[in-house]
Design a protein around this motif. Structure first.
Motif, PDB file in Angstrom:
ATOM      1  N   VAL A   1      29.295  10.417  34.333  1.00  0.00           N
ATOM      2  CA  VAL A   1      30.138  10.021  35.464  1.00  0.00           C
ATOM      3  C   VAL A   1      30.928  11.239  35.896  1.00  0.00           C
ATOM      4  N   ASN A   2      30.773  11.628  37.152  1.00  0.00           N
ATOM      5  CA  ASN A   2      31.444  12.796  37.722  1.00  0.00           C
ATOM      6  C   ASN A   2      32.502  12.301  38.705  1.00  0.00           C
ATOM      7  N   ALA A   3      33.734  12.717  38.511  1.00  0.00           N
ATOM      8  CA  ALA A   3      34.807  12.292  39.402  1.00  0.00           C
ATOM      9  C   ALA A   3      35.626  13.528  39.813  1.00  0.00           C
ATOM     10  N   GLY A   4      35.980  13.611  41.034  1.00  0.00           N
ATOM     11  CA  GLY A   4      36.828  14.698  41.489  1.00  0.00           C
ATOM     12  C   GLY A   4      36.109  15.721  42.325  1.00  0.00           C
ATOM     13  N   HIS A   5      35.007  16.219  41.851  1.00  0.00           N
ATOM     14  CA  HIS A   5      34.194  17.173  42.589  1.00  0.00           C
ATOM     15  C   HIS A   5      32.755  16.694  42.607  1.00  0.00           C
ATOM     16  N   LEU A   6      32.149  16.692  43.747  1.00  0.00           N
ATOM     17  CA  LEU A   6      30.736  16.348  43.831  1.00  0.00           C
ATOM     18  C   LEU A   6      29.927  17.613  43.702  1.00  0.00           C
TER      19      LEU A   6
ATOM     20  N   LEU B   1      35.034  14.612  34.249  1.00  0.00           N
ATOM     21  CA  LEU B   1      33.655  14.288  33.909  1.00  0.00           C
ATOM     22  C   LEU B   1      33.642  13.526  32.593  1.00  0.00           C
ATOM     23  N   VAL B   2      32.849  12.463  32.540  1.00  0.00           N
ATOM     24  CA  VAL B   2      32.668  11.696  31.307  1.00  0.00           C
ATOM     25  C   VAL B   2      31.176  11.578  31.038  1.00  0.00           C
ATOM     26  N   MET B   3      30.793  11.863  29.805  1.00  0.00           N
ATOM     27  CA  MET B   3      29.421  11.624  29.374  1.00  0.00           C
ATOM     28  C   MET B   3      29.481  10.698  28.172  1.00  0.00           C
ATOM     29  N   VAL B   4      28.694   9.628  28.213  1.00  0.00           N
ATOM     30  CA  VAL B   4      28.629   8.711  27.082  1.00  0.00           C
ATOM     31  C   VAL B   4      27.237   8.819  26.473  1.00  0.00           C
ATOM     32  N   LEU B   5      27.203   9.283  25.242  1.00  0.00           N
ATOM     33  CA  LEU B   5      25.962   9.488  24.511  1.00  0.00           C
ATOM     34  C   LEU B   5      25.650   8.251  23.688  1.00  0.00           C
TER      35      LEU B   5
ATOM     36  N   MET C   1      32.409  11.700  25.751  1.00  0.00           N
ATOM     37  CA  MET C   1      32.979  13.040  25.826  1.00  0.00           C
ATOM     38  C   MET C   1      33.568  13.183  27.217  1.00  0.00           C
ATOM     39  N   ALA C   2      34.820  13.553  27.281  1.00  0.00           N
ATOM     40  CA  ALA C   2      35.511  13.677  28.565  1.00  0.00           C
ATOM     41  C   ALA C   2      36.041  15.092  28.708  1.00  0.00           C
ATOM     42  N   ILE C   3      36.010  15.574  29.940  1.00  0.00           N
ATOM     43  CA  ILE C   3      36.579  16.883  30.237  1.00  0.00           C
ATOM     44  C   ILE C   3      37.250  16.790  31.603  1.00  0.00           C
TER      45      ILE C   3
END
Length: 118
Positions: free
Chosen positions: A112-117, A98-102, A41-43
């Motif tokens: 995985v968080n990218a762009g903003h910590l 943000l990517v979440m792999v279920l 799931m990506a956002i």
């Protein structure tokens, strides 16, 4: 480019809602079924509005799918995605992503968080 339906996985329920501020923009989310039964799931949100943000979002959509479907780990897939977007020549726009792999077989996920910590 936004999904028309939600995944159907036993034991899980998915919900989403999107309403654009303008007709065209850089907002993005997706559900990506991976070949091994996991679900990504990506956002994301491309900085800015209008056609420039939408064009980068379209590139992000296609590249995210390619990297996750051909990659071995979500972290490496997002690292390659970042390199691709940075070198694409589509301008200097910031992307929060943000990517979440279920993994439903193990009831676990990788985030995985990218762009903003945060």
């Amino acid at each position: 480019f936004l999904p028309k339906s939600r995944p159907k996985l036993p034991g899980y329920a998915f919900s989403d809602y999107y309403e654009a501020a303008l007709r065209v923009g850089g907002d993005y989310f997706d559900y990506i079924s991976l070949p091994d039964g996991r679900l990504a799931m990506a956002i994301g949100d491309v900085a800015g509005k209008g056609m420039p943000a939408a064009l980068l979002m379209a590139r992000l959509y296609a590249s995210t799918r390619f990297q996750l479907l051909s990659g071995d780990s979500p972290g490496r897939a997002v690292a390659r995605l970042n390199q691709e977007i940075v070198s694409s020549g589509l301008g200097h726009r910031f992307v929060t992503f943000l990517v979440m792999v279920l993994n439903p077989a193990k009831d676990s996920f990788t985030l995985v968080n990218a762009g903003h910590l945060s």
